[in-house]
Design a protein around this motif. Structure first.
Motif, short mmCIF file in Angstrom:
data_model
loop_
_atom_site.label_atom_id
_atom_site.label_comp_id
_atom_site.label_asym_id
_atom_site.label_seq_id
_atom_site.Cartn_x
_atom_site.Cartn_y
_atom_site.Cartn_z
N PRO A 222 -21.18 -10.78 7.33
CA PRO A 222 -22.21 -11.52 6.59
C PRO A 222 -23.62 -11.00 6.83
O PRO A 222 -24.55 -11.36 6.12
CB PRO A 222 -22.07 -12.96 7.12
CG PRO A 222 -21.42 -12.83 8.45
CD PRO A 222 -20.59 -11.59 8.42
N ALA A 223 -23.78 -10.14 7.86
CA ALA A 223 -25.12 -9.69 8.23
C ALA A 223 -25.44 -8.30 7.69
O ALA A 223 -26.56 -7.81 7.86
CB ALA A 223 -25.23 -9.67 9.75
N GLY A 224 -24.47 -7.63 7.08
CA GLY A 224 -24.69 -6.25 6.64
C GLY A 224 -24.83 -5.32 7.84
O GLY A 224 -25.51 -4.30 7.78
N ALA A 225 -24.20 -5.68 8.96
CA ALA A 225 -24.35 -4.88 10.19
C ALA A 225 -23.36 -3.71 10.24
O ALA A 225 -23.46 -2.87 11.13
CB ALA A 225 -24.14 -5.78 11.41
N ILE A 226 -22.41 -3.69 9.30
CA ILE A 226 -21.36 -2.67 9.38
C ILE A 226 -21.50 -1.67 8.24
O ILE A 226 -21.64 -2.05 7.08
CB ILE A 226 -19.95 -3.32 9.34
CG1 ILE A 226 -19.85 -4.46 10.37
CG2 ILE A 226 -18.87 -2.28 9.59
CD1 ILE A 226 -18.51 -5.20 10.36
N SER A 227 -21.48 -0.38 8.60
CA SER A 227 -21.43 0.69 7.60
C SER A 227 -20.17 1.50 7.90
O SER A 227 -19.45 1.21 8.86
CB SER A 227 -22.66 1.59 7.71
OG SER A 227 -22.58 2.32 8.91
N VAL A 252 -19.45 -15.66 18.36
CA VAL A 252 -19.85 -16.84 17.59
C VAL A 252 -19.66 -16.64 16.09
O VAL A 252 -19.57 -17.60 15.35
CB VAL A 252 -21.31 -17.29 17.90
CG1 VAL A 252 -21.45 -17.66 19.35
CG2 VAL A 252 -22.33 -16.24 17.50
N CYS A 253 -19.58 -15.37 15.67
CA CYS A 253 -19.36 -15.05 14.25
C CYS A 253 -17.89 -14.66 14.07
O CYS A 253 -17.11 -15.39 13.47
CB CYS A 253 -20.31 -13.93 13.83
SG CYS A 253 -19.90 -13.16 12.27
N GLY A 254 -17.53 -13.49 14.58
CA GLY A 254 -16.11 -13.09 14.64
C GLY A 254 -15.46 -12.72 13.32
O GLY A 254 -14.24 -12.55 13.26
N LYS A 255 -16.27 -12.54 12.25
CA LYS A 255 -15.66 -12.24 10.95
C LYS A 255 -14.97 -10.86 10.93
O LYS A 255 -14.02 -10.65 10.19
CB LYS A 255 -16.72 -12.27 9.84
CG LYS A 255 -17.42 -13.62 9.70
CD LYS A 255 -16.52 -14.66 9.10
CE LYS A 255 -17.22 -16.00 8.97
NZ LYS A 255 -16.32 -17.08 8.56
N CYS A 256 -15.48 -9.93 11.73
CA CYS A 256 -14.91 -8.57 11.73
C CYS A 256 -13.71 -8.44 12.67
O CYS A 256 -13.05 -7.40 12.68
CB CYS A 256 -15.97 -7.54 12.09
SG CYS A 256 -16.73 -7.82 13.70
S1 SF4 Z 1 -19.55 -10.23 14.68
FE1 SF4 Z 1 -18.84 -8.65 13.25
S2 SF4 Z 1 -18.94 -9.64 11.26
FE2 SF4 Z 1 -20.20 -10.88 12.63
S3 SF4 Z 1 -22.32 -10.08 12.41
FE3 SF4 Z 1 -21.34 -8.99 14.12
S4 SF4 Z 1 -20.52 -7.13 13.18
FE4 SF4 Z 1 -20.90 -8.59 11.52
#
Ligand code: SF4
Length: 259
Positions: A222-227, A252-256
């Motif tokens: 959700p943060a656009g942190a991954i390329s 706390v996020c864990g989406k990846c």
């Molecule tokens: S935990 Fe994973 S999905 Fe969540 S912000 Fe970090 S890199 Fe992105």
């Protein structure tokens, strides 16, 4: 013939009992799966490798008499894990599990220390619940790196650890003077370097060589942190800070973590 206490058996039984009691509390909603307990020898050079690469403190620096790191992992119930798949914000169940499992983890530290005390062993806690260094984007002490040293799993994106009971849950650890770990393989410095590189690739952070991330994983953040080249941990941390300002950990996020 004198037969000693089966301390590992006692620790597992006491941990399971403590989880049941915790789940029975009226103020607790989170449900948990089967816990895992691992044992890592603090004299294993893997800890020296972690320490010299500044990815984790050394157990002997935290507690000089400590010979074994006892690591506990309590998975969240599968429906909690699934509730966090997709979407922008962490699910309500996931956020609650993050907080409630922290209290449980502190209780389990106490339970294990009490069990060790019954056989005359000394022990120490490893960290505070709010251990997080924003400069380094990591904890000072990593329960997961200790769990890896104990052979409890392999790493995944953003430092999640994939155990046989899943990746979603709460790790904790204590250090004791007792010697309970299996014999470890002594790796030479080239092998330790190769292991370090492997861990960095598994984390999928963009500074590591040879990282590639799938389109699904890129879209899941959700943060656009991954390329394609990996995860930008500063962007990840900034996003996680909007969810938990004290512990801006990927947990706390864990989406990846699903990838
Ligand atoms: S935990 Fe994973 S999905 Fe969540 S912000 Fe970090 S890199 Fe992105």
């Amino acid at each position: 013939m004198h037969i000693g206490v089966d301390i590992k058996g006692k620790i597992l039984t006491d941990v399971k009992d403590a989880i049941k009691k915790f789940e029975a509390r009226p103020d607790i909603k989170t449900r948990f799966g089967e816990p895992l307990i691992g044992y890592a020898d603090s004299r294993n050079p893997i800890f020296d490798m972690y320490f010299s690469r500044t990815i984790c403190d050394h157990p002997k620096r935290i507690y000089r008499p400590g010979n074994t790191v006892v690591v506990h992992f309590v998975p969240f119930a599968p429906e909690i894990t699934e509730s966090n798949r997709g979407g922008e914000a962490p699910s309500e169940d996931w956020e609650r599990a993050f907080n409630e499992s922290m209290w449980l983890s502190m209780r389990l530290n106490g339970v294990i220390r009490e069990a060790l005390d019954t056989v005359g062993r000394l022990s120490s806690c490893t960290n505070t619940p709010t251990d997080w260094n924003e400069e380094l984007c990591r904890e000072e002490w990593s329960h997961k790196l200790a769990a890896f040293a104990a052979g409890m799993g392999e790493f995944g994106p953003a430092g999640c650890l994939k155990t046989k009971n899943g990746f979603a849950g709460r790790f904790g650890s204590i250090i004791t003077d007792g010697q309970y770990a299996e014999a470890f393989e002594t790796l030479d410095s080239d092998q330790l370097e190769a292991l370090y590189q492997k861990i960095q690739r598994q984390y999928a952070y963009q500074e590591a060589e040879g990282v590639t991330c799938s389109q699904e994983m890129i879209k899941a953040c959700p943060a656009g942190a991954i390329s394609e080249k990996g995860i930008d941990r500063k962007i990840c941390q900034a996003h996680c800070k909007t969810i938990d300002k004290y512990i801006p950990s990927p947990e706390v996020c864990g989406k990846c973590f699903f990838y």
